[in-house]
Design an enzyme around this catalytic site. Structure first.
Site, mmCIF file in Angstrom:
data_model
loop_
_atom_site.group_PDB
_atom_site.id
_atom_site.type_symbol
_atom_site.label_atom_id
_atom_site.label_comp_id
_atom_site.label_asym_id
_atom_site.label_seq_id
_atom_site.Cartn_x
_atom_site.Cartn_y
_atom_site.Cartn_z
ATOM 1 N N ALA A 8 6.713 11.801 28.586
ATOM 2 C CA ALA A 8 7.150 11.110 29.816
ATOM 3 C C ALA A 8 6.249 9.911 30.088
ATOM 4 C CB ALA A 8 7.126 12.094 30.993
ATOM 5 N N LYS A 187 10.118 -3.682 10.542
ATOM 6 C CA LYS A 187 9.272 -3.703 11.750
ATOM 7 C C LYS A 187 7.828 -3.349 11.370
ATOM 8 C CE LYS A 187 8.927 -2.974 16.535
ATOM 9 N NZ LYS A 187 8.574 -1.728 17.185
ATOM 10 N N GLU A 267 -1.994 3.219 16.963
ATOM 11 C CA GLU A 267 -1.131 3.900 15.978
ATOM 12 C C GLU A 267 -1.426 3.392 14.559
ATOM 13 O OE1 GLU A 267 2.804 5.265 18.317
ATOM 14 O OE2 GLU A 267 2.507 3.107 18.366
HETATM 15 P P1 NAD Z 1 3.202 6.381 26.181
HETATM 16 O O1 NAD Z 1 1.809 6.627 25.742
HETATM 17 O O2 NAD Z 1 3.442 5.556 27.395
HETATM 18 O O3 NAD Z 1 3.927 7.783 26.425
HETATM 19 C C1 NAD Z 1 3.779 8.858 25.568
HETATM 20 C C2 NAD Z 1 3.784 10.105 26.422
HETATM 21 O O4 NAD Z 1 3.892 11.237 25.587
HETATM 22 C C3 NAD Z 1 2.498 10.292 27.240
HETATM 23 O O5 NAD Z 1 2.855 10.501 28.588
HETATM 24 C C4 NAD Z 1 1.881 11.556 26.643
HETATM 25 O O6 NAD Z 1 1.168 12.324 27.585
HETATM 26 C C5 NAD Z 1 3.129 12.281 26.190
HETATM 27 N N1 NAD Z 1 2.878 13.340 25.219
HETATM 28 C C6 NAD Z 1 2.197 13.290 24.051
HETATM 29 N N2 NAD Z 1 2.169 14.503 23.465
HETATM 30 C C7 NAD Z 1 2.840 15.350 24.294
HETATM 31 C C8 NAD Z 1 3.133 16.741 24.253
HETATM 32 N N3 NAD Z 1 2.722 17.518 23.250
HETATM 33 N N4 NAD Z 1 3.848 17.271 25.271
HETATM 34 C C9 NAD Z 1 4.261 16.511 26.303
HETATM 35 N N5 NAD Z 1 4.006 15.175 26.403
HETATM 36 C C10 NAD Z 1 3.299 14.613 25.404
HETATM 37 O O7 NAD Z 1 3.965 5.788 24.934
HETATM 38 P P2 NAD Z 1 5.177 4.746 24.908
HETATM 39 O O8 NAD Z 1 4.666 3.386 25.199
HETATM 40 O O9 NAD Z 1 6.311 5.276 25.714
HETATM 41 O O10 NAD Z 1 5.529 4.748 23.356
HETATM 42 C C11 NAD Z 1 6.190 5.814 22.705
HETATM 43 C C12 NAD Z 1 6.467 5.339 21.272
HETATM 44 O O11 NAD Z 1 7.360 4.224 21.343
HETATM 45 C C13 NAD Z 1 5.219 4.816 20.543
HETATM 46 O O12 NAD Z 1 5.270 5.138 19.193
HETATM 47 C C14 NAD Z 1 5.289 3.314 20.731
HETATM 48 O O13 NAD Z 1 4.641 2.562 19.730
HETATM 49 C C15 NAD Z 1 6.802 3.097 20.680
HETATM 50 N N6 NAD Z 1 7.226 1.866 21.358
HETATM 51 C C16 NAD Z 1 6.839 1.625 22.647
HETATM 52 C C17 NAD Z 1 7.268 0.465 23.274
HETATM 53 C C18 NAD Z 1 6.876 0.144 24.704
HETATM 54 O O14 NAD Z 1 7.203 -0.953 25.170
HETATM 55 N N7 NAD Z 1 6.210 1.036 25.431
HETATM 56 C C19 NAD Z 1 8.083 -0.442 22.580
HETATM 57 C C20 NAD Z 1 8.462 -0.148 21.271
HETATM 58 C C21 NAD Z 1 8.031 1.014 20.665
HETATM 59 O O1 KPL Z 2 6.056 -5.215 17.909
HETATM 60 C C1 KPL Z 2 5.119 -5.889 18.260
HETATM 61 C C2 KPL Z 2 3.978 -5.185 18.867
HETATM 62 O O2 KPL Z 2 3.251 -5.761 19.668
HETATM 63 O O3 KPL Z 2 3.807 -4.001 18.552
HETATM 64 C C3 KPL Z 2 5.137 -7.381 17.971
HETATM 65 C C4 KPL Z 2 3.944 -8.133 18.423
HETATM 66 C C5 KPL Z 2 6.376 -7.968 18.575
HETATM 67 C C6 KPL Z 2 5.201 -7.575 16.479
HETATM 68 O O4 KPL Z 2 4.074 -7.092 15.838
#
Ligand code: NAD
Ligand code: KPL
Length: 308
Positions: A8, A187, A267
């Site tokens: 969440a 990506k 990551e």
């Molecule tokens: P985040 O850190 O905001 O949220 C992850 C959540 O998962 C945290 O609240 C954490 O406590 C919870 N969590 C982890 N293990 C858990 C468990 N065992 N039980 C319950 N909850 C658990 O992460 P995010 O930004 O939402 O990103 C999620 C994925 O999406 C990542 O791999 C990120 O790189 C990718 N992503 C994020 C974005 C963005 O804009 N935030 C964009 C593209 C890709």
């Molecule tokens: O996906 C991205 C990130 O910040 O993780 C960008 C900067 C758009 C590409 O690497």
């Protein structure tokens, strides 16, 4: 059909709010009783637009991983390094008709989870949407984008129409692709070319213009790697795509630089770590990529951050 959202955070709450806004049944799966108690003090999942002028709350219910309810549709929205442990906690609630959407960045966690759950259909996602948390359970939808969904197993390509319809009804811009691996590898390569350098040079994406020779060499190595990995289509015009992303996101800090700035674990293992491991396994010559990964690990360690 009911959704469960495990993770969440920024994206998990973004999805939960949009699905709940369309009266779809959603349950958050939270880490522990403290987290449930914290959530119960809030009016629910909150979603704001990028300007943060408009916020709405959605009273989504929350439960623990050991809740007895079977899970039919799961969105796994945690970080890549938490994904395997998180899914293990709910594996007993998944059946052969369950669908699991894996929203993790990078590569490696998706394959590990599909191997962990051989009879469950795992759908990988690659998204250009952006969100951050203003506070716990309050997501800010910072950047509209598109989400590609697809099955990692080439033999499982029937389109899950109901799932797509549910997402689209909730305003989640998404499409099905039979080539999700190509999206994920492209990506990954773009992330490898941009994110580590923004950390090492402590700069915004646009400032990478001053490191053009390094990016050009890196892209040539990444192109070789993609081809050796059977992802030649993902390598087409990689250099041009990297420069386009740099140009379009010039004012932004990459997600990895933001993680470092906030002293959060990165990551790395699922980005340059995965790429270097694949390069080694496939016998590719990628010295610039390997050096970049080693320098990044050292920089993270020097800052007291995990280098895996
Ligand atoms: P985040 O850190 O905001 O949220 C992850 C959540 O998962 C945290 O609240 C954490 O406590 C919870 N969590 C982890 N293990 C858990 C468990 N065992 N039980 C319950 N909850 C658990 O992460 P995010 O930004 O939402 O990103 C999620 C994925 O999406 C990542 O791999 C990120 O790189 C990718 N992503 C994020 C974005 C963005 O804009 N935030 C964009 C593209 C890709
Ligand atoms: O996906 C991205 C990130 O910040 O993780 C960008 C900067 C758009 C590409 O690497």
């Amino acid at each position: 059909m009911t959704w469960h959202i495990l993770g969440a955070g920024s994206l998990g709450c973004l999805w939960a709010a949009r699905l709940a806004a369309q009266q779809q049944s959603v349950h958050l799966v939270l880490r522990n009783p403290d987290s449930i108690a914290h959530y119960q003090q809030t009016p629910g999942v909150a979603l704001s637009d990028a300007s943060r002028q408009h916020s709405h709350h959605y009273p989504v219910s929350a439960q623990l991983a050991d809740h007895p309810q079977p899970i039919h549709k799961l969105l796994l929205a945690c970080k890549a390094y938490d994904a395997e442990a998180a899914i293990a906690q709910v594996a007993h609630r998944l059946g052969q008709h369950s669908l699991v959407i894996l929203l993790q960045n990078g590569l490696g966690s998706q394959q590990a989870i599909q191997a962990q759950l051989p009879t469950v259909r795992c759908i990988a996602a690659s998204t250009t949407e952006g969100a951050y948390l203003a506070e716990p359970f309050h997501s800010v939808f910072a950047g509209a984008g598109h989400t590609w969904l697809g099955d990692l197993r080439p033999d499982k390509q029937d389109v899950p129409q109901e799932l797509l319809a549910n997402c689209q009804a909730a305003g989640i811009h998404c499409s099905w692709t039979p080539h999700i691996a190509e999206h994920l590898w492209r990506k990954l390569a773009i992330n490898c070319a941009i994110n580590p350098l923004t950390v090492l040079h402590n700069c915004r994406n646009g400032e990478l213009l001053t490191h053009a020779p390094q990016i050009n060499t890196l892209c040539a190595e990444l192109q070789q790697l993609l081809t050796a990995a059977g992802q030649a289509a993902a390598s087409v015009d990689l250099l041009q795509q990297v420069w386009t992303v740099i140009d379009k996101t010039a004012a932004n800090s990459s997600s990895m630089r933001q993680d470092v700035a906030h002293q959060r674990r990165t990551e790395i293992s699922y980005i340059t770590g995965f790429a270097c491991a694949q390069s080694k396994a496939l016998g590719c010559y990628t010295p610039t990529l390997n050096t970049l990964h080693a320098k990044l690990k050292a920089t993270l360690a020097a800052r007291g951050l995990a280098s895996t």
